[in-house]
Motif scaffolding. Sequence first.
Motif, PDB file in Angstrom:
ATOM      1  N   CYS A 185      -3.265  -1.994   3.576  1.00  5.02           N
ATOM      2  CA  CYS A 185      -3.025  -0.314   3.737  1.00  5.02           C
ATOM      3  C   CYS A 185      -2.490  -0.092   1.406  1.00  5.02           C
ATOM      4  O   CYS A 185      -1.903  -0.760   1.485  1.00  5.02           O
ATOM      5  CB  CYS A 185      -1.890  -0.261   4.806  1.00  5.02           C
ATOM      6  N   ALA A 186      -2.828   1.005   1.441  1.00  6.60           N
ATOM      7  CA  ALA A 186      -2.258   1.478   0.327  1.00  6.60           C
ATOM      8  C   ALA A 186      -0.489   1.605  -0.107  1.00  6.60           C
ATOM      9  O   ALA A 186      -0.132   0.816  -0.831  1.00  6.60           O
ATOM     10  CB  ALA A 186      -2.784   2.620  -0.250  1.00  6.60           C
ATOM     11  N   PHE A 187      -0.153   2.239   1.108  1.00  6.90           N
ATOM     12  CA  PHE A 187       1.088   2.534   1.824  1.00  6.90           C
ATOM     13  C   PHE A 187       2.154   0.612   0.759  1.00  6.90           C
ATOM     14  O   PHE A 187       3.490   0.896  -0.361  1.00  6.90           O
ATOM     15  CB  PHE A 187       1.503   2.813   2.601  1.00  6.90           C
ATOM     16  N   ILE A 188       1.387  -0.365   2.062  1.00  8.05           N
ATOM     17  CA  ILE A 188       2.338  -1.343   1.969  1.00  8.05           C
ATOM     18  C   ILE A 188       2.371  -2.186   0.549  1.00  8.05           C
ATOM     19  O   ILE A 188       2.517  -2.442   0.032  1.00  8.05           O
ATOM     20  CB  ILE A 188       1.849  -2.017   3.200  1.00  8.05           C
ATOM     21  N   LEU A 189       1.480  -1.167   0.266  1.00  9.00           N
ATOM     22  CA  LEU A 189       0.697  -2.564  -1.681  1.00  9.00           C
ATOM     23  C   LEU A 189       1.651  -1.897  -2.420  1.00  9.00           C
ATOM     24  O   LEU A 189       1.856  -2.785  -3.081  1.00  9.00           O
ATOM     25  CB  LEU A 189      -1.182  -2.081  -1.719  1.00  9.00           C
ATOM     26  N   LYS A 190       1.786  -0.653  -2.135  1.00  9.46           N
ATOM     27  CA  LYS A 190       2.842  -0.320  -3.125  1.00  9.46           C
ATOM     28  C   LYS A 190       3.687  -0.732  -2.879  1.00  9.46           C
ATOM     29  O   LYS A 190       4.841  -0.799  -3.940  1.00  9.46           O
ATOM     30  CB  LYS A 190       2.262   1.649  -2.826  1.00  9.46           C
TER      31      LYS A 190
END
Lengths: 282, 282
Positions: A49-54
Motif C-alpha cells: 500500500c503506497a500510503f503506508i509505504l509513505k
Amino acid sequence: MIHDYDRQSLNGDKAHHQGRIADDLARVRFGEQRNPAIGAEPFERLGQCAFILKLAGYECMTDRLLSEINSIRTIRRTFDRGMSLAHEGAAGGGAFIVDEGWTFSSKLLPQGARQVLDIQIPGDIAGLQSLAAPFAVHNVTAITRVEAREIRFGALAETFVRCPNVARLFFRLATAETGIAGERLIDIGRRTALERTAHFILELATRLRLVGMGMESGFYCPMTQCLIADALGLTPIHVNRVLRDLRRARLAHHHRGWISLLDAPKLADLAQFNSAYLTQFH
Amino acid sequence: MIHDYDRQSLNGDKAHHQGRIADDLARVRFGEQRNPAIGAEPFERLGQCAFILKLAGYECMTDRLLSEINSIRTIRRTFDRGMSLAHEGAAGGGAFIVDEGWTFSSKLLPQGARQVLDIQIPGDIAGLQSLAAPFAVHNVTAITRVEAREIRFGALAETFVRCPNVARLFFRLATAETGIAGERLIDIGRRTALERTAHFILELATRLRLVGMGMESGFYCPMTQCLIADALGLTPIHVNRVLRDLRRARLAHHHRGWISLLDAPKLADLAQFNSAYLTQFH
DNA sequence: CGAAACGTTGACTTGTTTCAATAACTGTGG
DNA sequence: CCACAGTTATTGAAACAAGTCAACGTTTCG
C-alpha cells in the motif's frame, strides 16, 4: 502499466547515453532508489500500500501504529478521469487517501484562471487542508481513474485520542505538505520557466520512487501541458516551448504520458534540485 | 504605537474620502473588525496574548484546553532586529511562538536569491514545519525586535498524549499554514505584480486585525521593499514602482513603516481578495 | 556629521504572454 | 474500419510585464 512500448524503447536509449558515474551522481541527488528512511524492510512487512509505504518515511512504523492507522474508518470510492473529488467551498467533505491514480488540487480565480496547488500520486492525501476545516478550501480533481479512501475528521480525531502517535504522524504529513508548497513557491517566484519545469519533473520523479513507482529512466505522467502550466504559473504555450528546449538539450523528454529523464544529473544541476525536502524525515 | 503622527493624519483623510457604504463594504470583505469566530468574549477571558487569541479562532477554547496549552513548556527568548531564530539545515531546533514583533521565514538559492515563504506576526508560530523535522527546513529571521517562546516537539508530543484536543489544534494550525502558502502561490503564479501586492497588503491587514492589531485605516508594517519583493517573487525596483502606482491610484500608501489603506473596497476588488482562507475556521 | 541602508527614477533588455493558425492525437459512433 | 469532433500539442510574430543596469535622493543610526 500503460505505454509500455515507450518505456522499453527509452530504456534502451538511456543505457547508451549514460555511464556509471552519471548513474551514481543521479542516485546521490535523488537520495537513493527507494525511500531511504524505511530501510530494507519495505514491501515485505508493510504490504504494497503506497500510503503506508509513505508514512513509514515519517515515523517508525510499529505494529501498533500500523494497526491503528489501518483501523481508521474510511470509505472506498472510485472516480473517473476528470471527476471532482472535492469542491472549493463545499461543506462537510473529508480528505482522500489516493491508492491508485493521480489527482490535483486547485483554486479557481474569478476570470477563469486556475492555479494548481499540488499533485497527488498514490500514497498522498488529497484535501488534507480541508479535513479539519468547515468548508473545502480547494478543488480536487481526478487526473486519471482514481481509487481512493475517503477519511473524515471525526474518525481521525477519535484515533488521535486512542493513539497520540497517529496525531504526530498527521501533524507531520500536514507540515510536509507546507514544505512542498514552499518549494513550489520558490519555483514560481525565483526560478525561470526552464529551471522550474526541470525542478517539477524531478520532484515528481522522486516522489514516485518513494512509493515504489517510476524508475531511473523516467516515469508515467498523465498530466497535460495545460495542467503543468497551471501548476507552474505559466501558459500552456510556454510550457510547450520549455519542454521542447529540454528535449533539444537532451535532458528530458515528455511524450504521450511518459516523461523520460535523459540526463538526470544535468537536469538536477539546472534545477538546483535537492531532494531533502521530500526525504529527510526521521 | 510607533508612527502615531501618520496614523492620525490618515484617519482624518479617510473620514473625508469614504462614506458609510464603502465602510460597510470593507467590513464585509474583511469579515468583521475582530476575529468573528471567537465572538464577544475575546480579551476578557482569554487575556491579550495574541497566540491564544488566534487559537480561539480555530477551536473552541475551553478552560481545559487553555490550561493545557499554557502548560506546554516553552523557553522565553528575545531576538534583536535582523537576528536569526532558525537556520535552514540546522539540527534540533524548535518552533517559536511570536509574542511581539515580526519575523519572516525564507529559503536561499545558490546564486544568492531569496524567497520569503511567510511572514509571522504576533500570535503566529515561526518554524512550525521544522518542529517535527530532524533539520530546520528554512530560515527564520527577526524583522523587528522579537519576543518569542521556543517550543520543542518533545514537549508538544507529550501534550498530545494528555490532551488530544491540543493535537487537533496543532493539526489545524499546520493545515491553515498550507492554506496561506497556497494563496501566496496564486499570488505569484496567477496575479500581476499590482494585484499581488494589493493582495499581500490586504492579507497582512486582515491577519493583524484577527489578533487585535492594525485598524481600518492601515497598519504598522516594518517590512522593507526588498523583503516585500522577496515575498512576492518580484524585484525591489518593481515593488517600488507598484507601490507608487497604488499610491497614485489612491488605493494604498506605504511610507515609513506604515501602510495606509486609502480605499479598501477598491483594493479588495483589484486583488480579488476574499478573507475566507484566513477566517473560516469553526 | 558621515556611512550605510533604504527608496526612487529613467532607459534599456529579456522572458513570458497573447493572438492566431495548424498539426497530431484520442475516443466515439456509424 | 474509417470519419468525425474534441482535445491536446506545436509553431511564429507581435505585444507587454517585469527584470537589469545605473545613478541619485532620502532616511536612519552610530
